[in-house]
Design an enzyme around this catalytic site. Structure first.
Site, short mmCIF file in Angstrom:
data_model
loop_
_atom_site.label_atom_id
_atom_site.label_comp_id
_atom_site.label_asym_id
_atom_site.label_seq_id
_atom_site.Cartn_x
_atom_site.Cartn_y
_atom_site.Cartn_z
N GLY A 80 -13.50 2.06 10.26
CA GLY A 80 -12.34 1.62 9.48
C GLY A 80 -12.63 0.33 8.74
O GLY A 80 -11.73 -0.46 8.45
N ALA A 102 -13.38 -0.45 5.74
CA ALA A 102 -12.82 -0.70 4.41
C ALA A 102 -11.33 -0.97 4.44
O ALA A 102 -10.73 -1.26 3.42
CB ALA A 102 -13.11 0.50 3.49
N GLY A 103 -10.73 -0.86 5.63
CA GLY A 103 -9.29 -1.00 5.76
C GLY A 103 -8.82 -2.43 5.75
O GLY A 103 -9.60 -3.39 5.63
N ALA A 105 -10.85 1.92 13.11
CA ALA A 105 -10.35 3.13 12.45
C ALA A 105 -9.19 3.71 13.24
O ALA A 105 -9.31 3.98 14.44
CB ALA A 105 -11.46 4.16 12.32
N SER A 128 -3.06 -2.43 20.42
CA SER A 128 -1.78 -2.75 19.78
C SER A 128 -0.74 -3.15 20.81
O SER A 128 -0.72 -2.64 21.95
CB SER A 128 -1.26 -1.54 19.00
OG SER A 128 0.03 -1.80 18.47
N TYR A 134 2.67 6.90 17.76
CA TYR A 134 1.57 5.95 17.55
C TYR A 134 1.27 5.19 18.83
O TYR A 134 0.10 5.03 19.23
CB TYR A 134 1.95 4.99 16.42
CG TYR A 134 0.99 3.85 16.23
CD1 TYR A 134 -0.35 4.07 15.97
CD2 TYR A 134 1.43 2.53 16.30
CE1 TYR A 134 -1.24 3.01 15.79
CE2 TYR A 134 0.56 1.46 16.12
CZ TYR A 134 -0.77 1.71 15.87
OH TYR A 134 -1.64 0.66 15.70
N ASN A 151 2.09 -8.15 15.14
CA ASN A 151 2.39 -7.76 13.76
C ASN A 151 1.46 -8.47 12.79
O ASN A 151 1.70 -9.63 12.42
CB ASN A 151 3.86 -8.04 13.42
CG ASN A 151 4.79 -7.07 14.12
OD1 ASN A 151 4.93 -7.10 15.34
ND2 ASN A 151 5.40 -6.19 13.36
#
Length: 356
Positions: A7, A9-10, A76, A119, A179, A208
């Site tokens: 991931g 490029a995120g 990713a 998360s 999620y 956040n």
């Protein structure tokens, strides 16, 4: 050290790559460039890095990329609240199957160090105290309370409103969205891999995250991106509930610094070593909308009421552990970060799946 950033490029992954490279690490990026995040094209700010366009679920490609890699920084994922339960197969495929394939390939290549983008959603509701019953775990909020504008969680024993506090890493896991369920599963998969292989895992439980390069105009973006997109259209930011729900907004450069420290630091224990990645400076969602509107000279927020299924009321974190074990703390204040964010470059509009 050669580090594979999935991931890469995120939004967060590209900042992690920049920080690792600045620290002298040899960085390789892998990214599927999914349309929901990228519009299908690599962003210009990763031009200085080596990028492989590919899917973390492609075991053959991973077998080619992982030899010679010392650590994997696994960013990713399919993120955000999404649209509706029809997103569930995509979340499971990207987040859980993707992680399982990556871990299997790491074992095959002898790579034993993983930094996982975790998360705060794994906690569900945060930490709460009841004046009579002490620390309690509230269940999901009743729909009739939400409809009546009563948003605070109640004590499951006496029904009184609870007082929110800072959630520590040893709080029970209680995912309340698709999620969130996939993020818990990622940690369990990584823990099983570590016990089987002797590998090491940091799970960085992001709160956040906001800042430059956020994707815009997509239901998978964070609330800061949604508010800024509305203001750029000349519209009021739409705030659900009463705007008093508390979150910890942490700037992406601080998140990148934690990742760099985790890559360079061997965890003290086996299994998954989880740390909150947060600012330690809680604010309400309404404060974010009001501050951003003022900085952008836009219309005041609209308090819309209501709540989405699976939304939690308060989730703010204790940052003590991440400073103790990784030696880093957030440096960007809320006021400074939001002022920057009003002018920051964002990712070009992405595409969203059709819903019929």
């Amino acid at each position: 050290m050669r580090v594979l950033v999935t991931g890469g490029a995120g939004f967060i992954g590209s900042h992690v790559a920049d920080r690792l490279a600045a620290d002298g690490q040899d960085v390789l990026l892998l990214d599927a460039l999914v349309p929901q995040a990228h519009g299908g094209a690599a962003p210009p700010w990763i031009g200085g890095h080596e990028l492989v366009h590919g899917d973390v679920r492609d075991a053959t490609q991973l077998a080619r990329l992982l030899p010679g890699v010392d650590a994997v920084c696994h960013q990713a994922a399919m993120v955000g609240h999404g649209i509706d339960p029809r997103d569930a197969p995509d979340y499971a495929a990207h987040n859980d199957l993707g992680t399982a394939v990556l871990l299997a390939a790491m074992y095959g290549a002898g790579v034993r160090r993983l930094v996982l983008a975790g998360s705060m959603v794994v906690y569900g509701e945060g930490r709460y105290d009841c004046p009579e019953h002490g620390v309690v775990r509230p269940g999901p909020r009743a729909q009739e309370d939400l409809d009546a504008g009563r948003y605070e969680p109640r004590c499951p024993a006496c029904g009184c409103d609870l007082v929110p506090g800072l959630v520590p890493e040893d709080a029970p896991l209680d995912p309340r969205s698709t999620y969130a369920a996939t993020k818990v599963a990622q940690e369990h998969l990584a823990g099983a891999w570590a016990r089987q292989t002797g590998g090491s895992v940091w799970s960085l439980r992001y709160h956040n995250v906001y800042g430059p390069r956020m994707p815009r105009d997509t239901p998978y973006a964070g609330v800061a991106s949604l508010f800024r997109s509305a203001l750029e259209r000349g519209e009021s930011p739409r705030v659900l509930e009463d705007g008093r729900q508390r979150r910890d907004f942490v700037h992406v450069t601080d998140v990148a610094a934690v990742n760099a420290a985790a890559v360079a630091t061997e965890p003290p224990d086996g299994g998954v070593n989880a740390v909150n990645v947060c600012s330690g400076e809680p604010h309400t969602v309404g404060e974010l909308a009001t501050t951003l509107a003022a900085v952008m000279d836009g219309p005041a927020p609209t308090i819309a009421g209501g709540a989405r299924p699976g939304d939690v009321r308060h989730i703010v974190a204790d940052p003590t552990k991440v400073t103790a074990v990784l030696g880093v703390r957030a440096t960007i204040t809320f006021a400074e970060g939001v002022a920057r964010f009003a002018r920051d470059p964002m990712r070009a509009p992405a595409t969203s799946p059709e819903r019929v």
